[in-house]
Design an enzyme around this catalytic site. Structure first.
Site, PDB file in Angstrom:
ATOM      1  N   GLY A 162       0.833  -1.212   0.000  1.00  0.00           N
ATOM      2  CA  GLY A 162       0.000   0.000   0.000  1.00  0.00           C
ATOM      3  C   GLY A 162       0.854   1.242   0.000  1.00  0.00           C
ATOM      4  O   GLY A 162       2.054   1.186  -0.277  1.00  0.00           O
ATOM      5  N   ASN A 163       0.255   2.368   0.273  1.00  0.00           N
ATOM      6  CA  ASN A 163       1.023   3.621   0.376  1.00  0.00           C
ATOM      7  C   ASN A 163       0.390   4.540   1.417  1.00  0.00           C
ATOM      8  O   ASN A 163      -0.655   4.220   1.973  1.00  0.00           O
ATOM      9  CB  ASN A 163       1.142   4.303  -0.995  1.00  0.00           C
ATOM     10  CG  ASN A 163      -0.218   4.698  -1.540  1.00  0.00           C
ATOM     11  OD1 ASN A 163      -0.884   5.573  -1.001  1.00  0.00           O
ATOM     12  ND2 ASN A 163      -0.655   4.021  -2.605  1.00  0.00           N
ATOM     13  N   HIS A 164       1.036   5.692   1.650  1.00  0.00           N
ATOM     14  CA  HIS A 164       0.631   6.563   2.765  1.00  0.00           C
ATOM     15  C   HIS A 164      -0.466   7.567   2.440  1.00  0.00           C
ATOM     16  O   HIS A 164      -0.724   8.466   3.228  1.00  0.00           O
ATOM     17  CB  HIS A 164       1.843   7.352   3.278  1.00  0.00           C
ATOM     18  CG  HIS A 164       2.849   6.494   3.981  1.00  0.00           C
ATOM     19  ND1 HIS A 164       2.532   5.763   5.092  1.00  0.00           N
ATOM     20  CD2 HIS A 164       4.145   6.246   3.710  1.00  0.00           C
ATOM     21  CE1 HIS A 164       3.610   5.110   5.500  1.00  0.00           C
ATOM     22  NE2 HIS A 164       4.594   5.375   4.672  1.00  0.00           N
TER      23      HIS A 164
END
Ligand code: CTP
Length: 398
Positions: A206-208
């Site tokens: 995933g990412n932030h």
């Protein structure tokens, strides 16, 4: 949206009156001019001093004071909206029967502006047939009800009758009365947040991305009258307005499928999501064990929603993409604009402090197909979203 708006806030004798302080504060912060009228009994529940300080206006209570008379007729004409929050059982009954023994009731009876009521009382009082009859009488008279909520009550009991929360009341007023019309009859789609690409039943890539920019854009579009749908990845954000539709997804594929169904009917599409460009080629059915010294992960490309929309764009659809570049920012952003056939690219720069992922503020450059650019200076994501939506309105109305 409250800038220049005049709100008359009526407060009656109810424990929920402490929430009126926050309502006044939120309205003033949003740019409204607020005048408060309290019933004499409400003084026991909330201090006029706090309210006059917050609103910068004298709190009005009595019909007449030391030879001066409060002009209740002009108050109702001055206001864009009369909001009575909380509305006690007693004042509700008086309003339903045209009684006029205090300034608030006189202002109500002579108000030419719309009236919104937010009742607050214990469940048994709320459910009593006389109260329900009074509510329906007030609705028949054209007043607008912000319904009570269910929860803990002042009596200690749990049930129906709580006044709606201040944020809900303020958003309701904003939505109901002050929505603009520049994008009326336009349908807008916004993607927001990250996507999570599962590796096994407990892990993902995933990412932030927080989704804050996407949700701010959805709000800004909605405030201009658009019919807004957000397709959001896993985010904590909640919608400010009831009327915004949210479709929750997890993966890039789910986001693509949700968007592609909506695409044909959309007028404006803003792809603000940080969609994973790659996903694990296989998802393990059981949790992957750490029994190897090294572990290779095979990734395959996800479908690009922005590029798909660009290739299938029909006349009149306005497509907006985001770009995050670390070098040759302008050239890369313009190249992305062309390659994905977008009408506008919003460039986030990693070099700007306090801007981008997770922050409440942002600073962006906006590029158009004619290679012109507009810089939007560091501001809250909502203010940046307002400016982006202004640019969209200019371009789509040109
Ligand atoms: N985007 C999308 N679907 C994807 C990937 C990206 O809709 N599967 C959209 C994002 O929402 C954003 C823009 O495309 O609006 C960002 O593109 P980005 O991923 O930065 O660009 P790429 O074309 O992947 O270019 P690069 O690899 O050069 O960064």
């Amino acid at each position: 949206m409250f800038t220049g708006k005049k709100i008359l806030l009526g407060i009656t004798a109810s424990i929920a009156a402490y929430k009126s302080i926050l309502i006044a504060r939120l309205l003033v912060k949003a740019g409204a001019e607020v005048k408060v009228i309290m019933t004499p009994a409400a003084r026991d529940f909330v201090s006029p001093l706090v309210l006059s300080t917050l609103t910068n206006n004298k709190v009005l209570i009595e019909l007449s004071e030391q030879e001066s008379w409060s002009n209740h007729v002009m108050l109702g004409r001055w206001a864009d909206v009369l909001l009575i929050a909380p509305l006690s059982c007693n004042t509700l009954a008086k309003m339903a029967h045209g009684q006029c023994d205090n300034l608030l009731l006189a202002a109500y009876l002579s108000a030419t502006c719309p009236v919104v009521i937010a009742p607050a009382m214990d469940e048994d009082m709320w459910k009593h047939p006389s109260t329900q009859k009074n509510i329906s009488t007030l609705k028949d008279y054209g007043n607008t009800l912000i319904d009570v909520e269910t929860g803990e009550l002042a009596s200690g009991l749990h049930g129906e009758g709580r006044m709606a929360e201040p944020e809900t009341i303020v958003a309701f007023i904003e939505e109901f009365f002050f929505r603009q019309t520049a994008l009326k009859n336009k349908k807008a789609l916004v993607t927001a947040g990250p996507t999570y690409e599962p590796l096994d039943p407990v892990r993902f890539v995933g990412n932030h991305s927080s989704g804050k920019m996407g949700f701010a854009l959805a709000e800004a579009l909605y405030e201009q009258g658009a019919d807004v749908t957000v397709v959001a990845g896993p985010v904590q954000q909640t919608k400010k307005y009831k009327g915004i539709r949210i479709i929750k997804v997890n993966t890039a594929e789910e986001m693509y499928n949700a968007c592609i169904n909506l695409h044909p009917s959309m007028d404006i599409e803003i792809m603000a999501a940080a969609v994973a460009d790659y996903k694990p080629a296989e998802i393990a059915s059981e949790k992957i064990k750490k029994n190897k010294a090294e572990f290779q992960l095979n990734l395959t490309k996800t479908k690009d929603i922005l590029a798909t929309f660009g290739s299938e764009k029909t006349n009149g659809q306005f497509l907006v993409g985001f770009a995050l570049e670390t070098e040759n920012e302008r050239a890369n952003a313009l190249e992305k604009l062309k390659r994905k056939n977008a009408d506008m690219i919003i460039l986030n720069s990693l070099k700007d402090t306090n801007a981008g992922f997770g922050y409440d503020t942002n600073k962006v450059s906006v590029f158009f197909t004619d290679e012109s650019a507009v810089e939007i200076q560091l501001a809250s994501k909502k203010e940046v979203a307002n400016k982006i939506v202004e640019l969209i309105i200019q371009r789509t109305h040109a």
